[in-house]
Design a protein around this motif. Structure first.
Motif, PDB file in Angstrom:
ATOM      1  N   LEU A 149       0.822  -1.208   0.000  1.00 26.41           N
ATOM      2  CA  LEU A 149       0.000   0.000   0.000  1.00 26.41           C
ATOM      3  C   LEU A 149       0.857   1.260   0.000  1.00 26.41           C
ATOM      4  CD1 LEU A 149      -2.786  -1.045   2.548  1.00 26.41           C
ATOM      5  CD2 LEU A 149      -3.018  -0.845   0.066  1.00 26.41           C
ATOM      6  N   ILE A 150       1.948   1.235   0.764  1.00 28.66           N
ATOM      7  CA  ILE A 150       2.860   2.388   0.777  1.00 28.66           C
ATOM      8  C   ILE A 150       3.501   2.569  -0.587  1.00 28.66           C
ATOM      9  CG2 ILE A 150       5.082   3.171   1.707  1.00 28.66           C
ATOM     10  CD1 ILE A 150       4.197   2.048   4.411  1.00 28.66           C
ATOM     11  N   GLY A 151       3.835   1.463  -1.268  1.00 26.29           N
ATOM     12  CA  GLY A 151       4.379   1.561  -2.620  1.00 26.29           C
ATOM     13  C   GLY A 151       3.388   2.194  -3.588  1.00 26.29           C
ATOM     14  N   ILE A 152       2.107   1.821  -3.467  1.00 25.98           N
ATOM     15  CA  ILE A 152       1.077   2.418  -4.328  1.00 25.98           C
ATOM     16  C   ILE A 152       0.905   3.897  -4.000  1.00 25.98           C
ATOM     17  CG2 ILE A 152      -1.390   2.373  -4.899  1.00 25.98           C
ATOM     18  CD1 ILE A 152      -1.302  -0.663  -4.348  1.00 25.98           C
ATOM     19  N   LEU A 153       0.923   4.249  -2.707  1.00 24.03           N
ATOM     20  CA  LEU A 153       0.826   5.651  -2.303  1.00 24.03           C
ATOM     21  C   LEU A 153       1.976   6.460  -2.881  1.00 24.03           C
ATOM     22  CD1 LEU A 153      -0.486   7.925  -0.650  1.00 24.03           C
ATOM     23  CD2 LEU A 153       0.866   7.167   1.323  1.00 24.03           C
ATOM     24  N   TYR A 154       3.159   5.882  -2.882  1.00 23.22           N
ATOM     25  CA  TYR A 154       4.331   6.565  -3.455  1.00 23.22           C
ATOM     26  C   TYR A 154       4.114   6.852  -4.939  1.00 23.22           C
ATOM     27  CZ  TYR A 154       9.205   7.491  -4.688  1.00 23.22           C
ATOM     28  OH  TYR A 154      10.354   8.072  -5.148  1.00 23.22           O
ATOM     29  N   LEU A 155       3.613   5.869  -5.671  1.00 24.88           N
ATOM     30  CA  LEU A 155       3.360   6.065  -7.109  1.00 24.88           C
ATOM     31  C   LEU A 155       2.302   7.130  -7.352  1.00 24.88           C
ATOM     32  CD1 LEU A 155       3.378   2.340  -8.334  1.00 24.88           C
ATOM     33  CD2 LEU A 155       5.178   4.051  -8.632  1.00 24.88           C
ATOM     34  N   LEU A 156       1.252   7.124  -6.549  1.00 23.44           N
ATOM     35  CA  LEU A 156       0.182   8.113  -6.705  1.00 23.44           C
ATOM     36  C   LEU A 156       0.656   9.515  -6.356  1.00 23.44           C
ATOM     37  CD1 LEU A 156      -2.823   6.195  -5.075  1.00 23.44           C
ATOM     38  CD2 LEU A 156      -2.424   6.552  -7.516  1.00 23.44           C
ATOM     39  N   LEU A 157       1.507   9.597  -5.351  1.00 25.10           N
ATOM     40  CA  LEU A 157       1.876  10.899  -4.801  1.00 25.10           C
ATOM     41  C   LEU A 157       2.948  11.603  -5.611  1.00 25.10           C
ATOM     42  CD1 LEU A 157       1.182  12.737  -2.414  1.00 25.10           C
ATOM     43  CD2 LEU A 157       2.986  11.609  -1.105  1.00 25.10           C
ATOM     44  N   PHE A 158       3.921  10.851  -6.105  1.00 24.59           N
ATOM     45  CA  PHE A 158       5.074  11.491  -6.728  1.00 24.59           C
ATOM     46  C   PHE A 158       5.077  11.407  -8.252  1.00 24.59           C
ATOM     47  CE2 PHE A 158       6.764  10.747  -2.380  1.00 24.59           C
ATOM     48  CZ  PHE A 158       6.866  12.081  -2.042  1.00 24.59           C
ATOM     49  N   HIS A 159       3.919  11.163  -8.838  1.00 22.37           N
ATOM     50  CA  HIS A 159       3.723  11.325 -10.275  1.00 22.37           C
ATOM     51  C   HIS A 159       2.617  12.370 -10.440  1.00 22.37           C
ATOM     52  CE1 HIS A 159       5.920   7.533 -10.278  1.00 22.37           C
ATOM     53  NE2 HIS A 159       6.188   7.745 -11.556  1.00 22.37           N
ATOM     54  N   ASN A 160       3.014  13.580 -10.796  1.00 19.38           N
ATOM     55  CA  ASN A 160       2.084  14.718 -10.744  1.00 19.38           C
ATOM     56  C   ASN A 160       0.863  14.535 -11.630  1.00 19.38           C
ATOM     57  OD1 ASN A 160       3.610  16.118  -8.866  1.00 19.38           O
ATOM     58  ND2 ASN A 160       4.843  17.140 -10.418  1.00 19.38           N
ATOM     59  N   HIS A 161       1.031  13.875 -12.791  1.00 15.41           N
ATOM     60  CA  HIS A 161      -0.126  13.685 -13.672  1.00 15.41           C
ATOM     61  C   HIS A 161      -1.138  12.715 -13.050  1.00 15.41           C
ATOM     62  CE1 HIS A 161       2.573  10.354 -14.715  1.00 15.41           C
ATOM     63  NE2 HIS A 161       1.531   9.720 -15.204  1.00 15.41           N
ATOM     64  N   ILE A 162      -0.631  11.727 -12.269  1.00 20.97           N
ATOM     65  CA  ILE A 162      -1.539  10.819 -11.557  1.00 20.97           C
ATOM     66  C   ILE A 162      -2.181  11.552 -10.382  1.00 20.97           C
ATOM     67  CG2 ILE A 162      -1.710   8.678 -10.246  1.00 20.97           C
ATOM     68  CD1 ILE A 162       0.597   7.572 -11.825  1.00 20.97           C
ATOM     69  N   LEU A 163      -1.376  12.322  -9.665  1.00 13.83           N
ATOM     70  CA  LEU A 163      -1.878  13.078  -8.522  1.00 13.83           C
ATOM     71  C   LEU A 163      -2.989  14.031  -8.928  1.00 13.83           C
ATOM     72  CD1 LEU A 163      -1.720  14.169  -5.589  1.00 13.83           C
ATOM     73  CD2 LEU A 163       0.115  15.687  -6.373  1.00 13.83           C
ATOM     74  N   SER A 164      -2.805  14.724 -10.063  1.00 18.89           N
ATOM     75  CA  SER A 164      -3.795  15.713 -10.497  1.00 18.89           C
ATOM     76  C   SER A 164      -5.126  15.063 -10.852  1.00 18.89           C
ATOM     77  CB  SER A 164      -3.252  16.495 -11.698  1.00 18.89           C
ATOM     78  OG  SER A 164      -3.015  15.629 -12.798  1.00 18.89           O
ATOM     79  N   ARG A 165      -5.091  13.824 -11.330  1.00 20.19           N
ATOM     80  CA  ARG A 165      -6.325  13.135 -11.710  1.00 20.19           C
ATOM     81  C   ARG A 165      -6.932  12.346 -10.553  1.00 20.19           C
ATOM     82  NH1 ARG A 165      -5.322  10.749 -17.848  1.00 20.19           N
ATOM     83  NH2 ARG A 165      -4.783  12.756 -18.825  1.00 20.19           N
ATOM     84  N   PHE A 166      -6.070  11.774  -9.742  1.00 20.80           N
ATOM     85  CA  PHE A 166      -6.570  10.937  -8.651  1.00 20.80           C
ATOM     86  C   PHE A 166      -7.234  11.782  -7.568  1.00 20.80           C
ATOM     87  CE2 PHE A 166      -6.311   8.038  -5.037  1.00 20.80           C
ATOM     88  CZ  PHE A 166      -6.648   6.830  -5.634  1.00 20.80           C
ATOM     89  N   GLY A 167      -6.642  12.940  -7.259  1.00 24.20           N
ATOM     90  CA  GLY A 167      -7.240  13.829  -6.270  1.00 24.20           C
ATOM     91  C   GLY A 167      -6.510  13.804  -4.949  1.00 24.20           C
ATOM     92  N   ILE A 168      -6.132  14.971  -4.441  1.00 22.20           N
ATOM     93  CA  ILE A 168      -5.353  15.039  -3.206  1.00 22.20           C
ATOM     94  C   ILE A 168      -6.184  14.620  -2.004  1.00 22.20           C
ATOM     95  CG2 ILE A 168      -5.881  17.505  -2.899  1.00 22.20           C
ATOM     96  CD1 ILE A 168      -2.741  15.533  -1.807  1.00 22.20           C
ATOM     97  N   VAL A 169      -7.494  14.879  -2.020  1.00 20.71           N
ATOM     98  CA  VAL A 169      -8.336  14.443  -0.897  1.00 20.71           C
ATOM     99  C   VAL A 169      -8.344  12.916  -0.810  1.00 20.71           C
ATOM    100  CG1 VAL A 169     -10.663  14.449   0.070  1.00 20.71           C
ATOM    101  CG2 VAL A 169      -9.772  16.510  -1.025  1.00 20.71           C
ATOM    102  N   CYS A 170      -8.446  12.258  -1.963  1.00 20.86           N
ATOM    103  CA  CYS A 170      -8.448  10.787  -1.994  1.00 20.86           C
ATOM    104  C   CYS A 170      -7.106  10.225  -1.532  1.00 20.86           C
ATOM    105  CB  CYS A 170      -8.773  10.296  -3.406  1.00 20.86           C
ATOM    106  SG  CYS A 170     -10.461  10.643  -3.916  1.00 20.86           S
ATOM    107  N   ILE A 171      -6.006  10.867  -1.921  1.00 22.98           N
ATOM    108  CA  ILE A 171      -4.692  10.410  -1.483  1.00 22.98           C
ATOM    109  C   ILE A 171      -4.558  10.577   0.032  1.00 22.98           C
ATOM    110  CG2 ILE A 171      -2.225  10.989  -1.574  1.00 22.98           C
ATOM    111  CD1 ILE A 171      -2.488  11.316  -4.544  1.00 22.98           C
ATOM    112  N   TYR A 172      -5.108  11.662   0.557  1.00 23.45           N
ATOM    113  CA  TYR A 172      -5.099  11.877   2.013  1.00 23.45           C
ATOM    114  C   TYR A 172      -5.903  10.770   2.702  1.00 23.45           C
ATOM    115  CZ  TYR A 172      -5.684  14.343   6.473  1.00 23.45           C
ATOM    116  OH  TYR A 172      -5.694  14.694   7.805  1.00 23.45           O
ATOM    117  N   VAL A 173      -7.065  10.443   2.172  1.00 29.92           N
ATOM    118  CA  VAL A 173      -7.884   9.357   2.731  1.00 29.92           C
ATOM    119  C   VAL A 173      -7.136   8.033   2.627  1.00 29.92           C
ATOM    120  CG1 VAL A 173     -10.019   8.038   2.444  1.00 29.92           C
ATOM    121  CG2 VAL A 173     -10.062  10.534   2.279  1.00 29.92           C
ATOM    122  N   PHE A 174      -6.448   7.829   1.514  1.00 29.23           N
ATOM    123  CA  PHE A 174      -5.670   6.602   1.313  1.00 29.23           C
ATOM    124  C   PHE A 174      -4.595   6.477   2.393  1.00 29.23           C
ATOM    125  CE2 PHE A 174      -2.720   4.155  -1.761  1.00 29.23           C
ATOM    126  CZ  PHE A 174      -3.158   2.946  -1.239  1.00 29.23           C
TER     127      PHE A 174
END
Length: 388
Positions: A18-43
């Motif tokens: 899960l931490i590996g997936i969070l890393y991928l979501l967080l440090f790829h800006n194009h994924i971050l912009s689409r996935f949503g910072i609120v969702c990443i915070y919940v994750f």
């Protein structure tokens, strides 16, 4: 639902994934912009919650056991081997590793808690006078965020950290370097108070406990806090700037820039606090600045929230366990294990001798339905000829 060494180990593996997936979501800006910072915070919150649930759910068929008769079985035998005994208590490697794990957990927590208490005591002994202008700016910002709250915050003018920060939860302390103009204060205070509103301090302490439980997992120990900190900072930036004009965003960026310059000049040691600017990682600050400038980060989406929920549920879906082969059943009868390639009948007059796994079991007058597909040999010589 139960807890065991196998479920605890599976939880550690799930946390790492899960931490590996969070890393991928967080440090790829194009994924971050689409996935949503609120969702990443919940994750990130779900990851911390997962650390508190080292359980399996076989009873509701959510968890499936994956058995191994190789390394895990060898480790089980090794861990349960008696090294020596103290009266009637057997000392095994399992007991020793358990003691080491518990000792490491308490040592980590002791170190973190004493660090918090020491710094809290240090801040309480700082005598600082706050100007009317600063206090007024803080009060206006506080009641804009907590309109019905009771202000329990205390402001300390100190250059101890080199950057604004908030410390504590019940009676939080705002640490403020004396470098800001009047127009900067609303951004400084709002940033720190949003950390208070999000309960980020207590979330960080909950993450401390998870890290203490899994201190022996180097990936979790190294990555959990940096990822959590960056997630919290991005969420605060998003909450603060989502309704700001471009001019206001520019002012907020200038305020962060001023904090960074001062922090780098002072070279202060950082404590476990939440600060407006973190000089420890240039790439993380660049990511924050880009998100503020472009303002193209989504808050949340149904797809992202569903994705998080599915990942969280799947994290309970497996447990690795060693295969256990008991020699006798609960009635004291010998248990036989076999494969069809080495199981057969040998004629014994009008009866049949049953062999399972090449080992004689019993003589029967008729073919047993459960083993009706086994080959039937006239004698042991026929078996040897067949093997050739």
């Amino acid at each position: 639902m139960e807890i065991s060494f196998s479920s605890f180990f599976a939880c550690s593996i799930s946390l790492t994934l899960l931490i590996g997936i969070l890393y991928l979501l967080l440090f790829h800006n194009h994924i971050l912009s689409r996935f949503g910072i609120v969702c990443i915070y919940v994750f990130a919150l779900f990851i911390i919650l997962r650390g508190y649930l080292p359980l399996d759910f076989h009873s509701i068929h959510l968890t499936k056991s994956f058995y191994s008769d190789g390394l895990l079985l060898d480790l089980q035998y090794m861990f349960n081997t008696t090294l020596f005994s103290i009266k009637t208590f057997a000392i095994t490697p399992k007991v020793i590793f358990t003691i080491i794990w518990i000792s490491g957990t308490f040592f980590y927590l002791f170190k973190r808690i004493t660090g918090y208490l020491f710094y809290h005591n240090y801040l309480n002994h700082i005598k600082s006078t706050v100007s009317v202008e600063i206090q007024t700016a803080f009060d206006e910002t506080y009641y804009s965020i907590f309109p019905h709250g009771k202000n329990r915050c205390r402001i300390i003018i100190s250059d101890n950290l080199g950057t604004p920060a908030i410390f504590g939860l019940r009676n939080p302390i705002i640490i403020l370097p004396d470098i800001y103009a009047k127009e900067d204060l609303k951004y400084v205070f709002k940033h720190e108070l949003l950390h208070l509103k999000h309960k980020d301090f207590i979330i960080k302490f909950m993450a401390d406990i998870v890290t203490a439980l899994y201190w022996w997992n180097p990936l979790l120990l190294h990555f959990l806090f940096p990822l959590l900190n960056q997630t919290q900072e991005l969420f605060v930036d998003y909450s603060l700037t989502q309704n700001l004009s471009q001019q206001d965003r520019t002012e907020y960026l200038e305020c962060i820039s001023k904090s960074l310059k001062h922090l780098n000049h002072r070279q202060k040691n950082r404590m476990n606090v939440y600060a407006l600017a973190d000089g420890h990682s240039r790439s993380r600050m660049i990511q924050r600045l880009n998100c503020i400038i472009h303002g193209n980060v989504k808050g949340s989406s149904i797809f992202s929230l569903s994705f998080i929920a599915v990942l969280f549920i799947l994290s309970f879906s497996f447990v690795l366990e060693p295969v256990y082969f008991p020699e006798y059943d609960e009635n004291g009868d010998k248990v036989y294990y076999y494969d069809e390639n080495n199981s057969y009948y040998i004629k014994n007059g009008h009866e049949f001798d049953l062999y399972l796994g090449g080992e004689f079991v019993y003589t029967t007058s008729s073919i047993v339905d459960e083993f009706k597909n086994f080959p039937i040999y006239e004698s042991e010589d026929n078996i040897k000829q067949h093997e050739k």
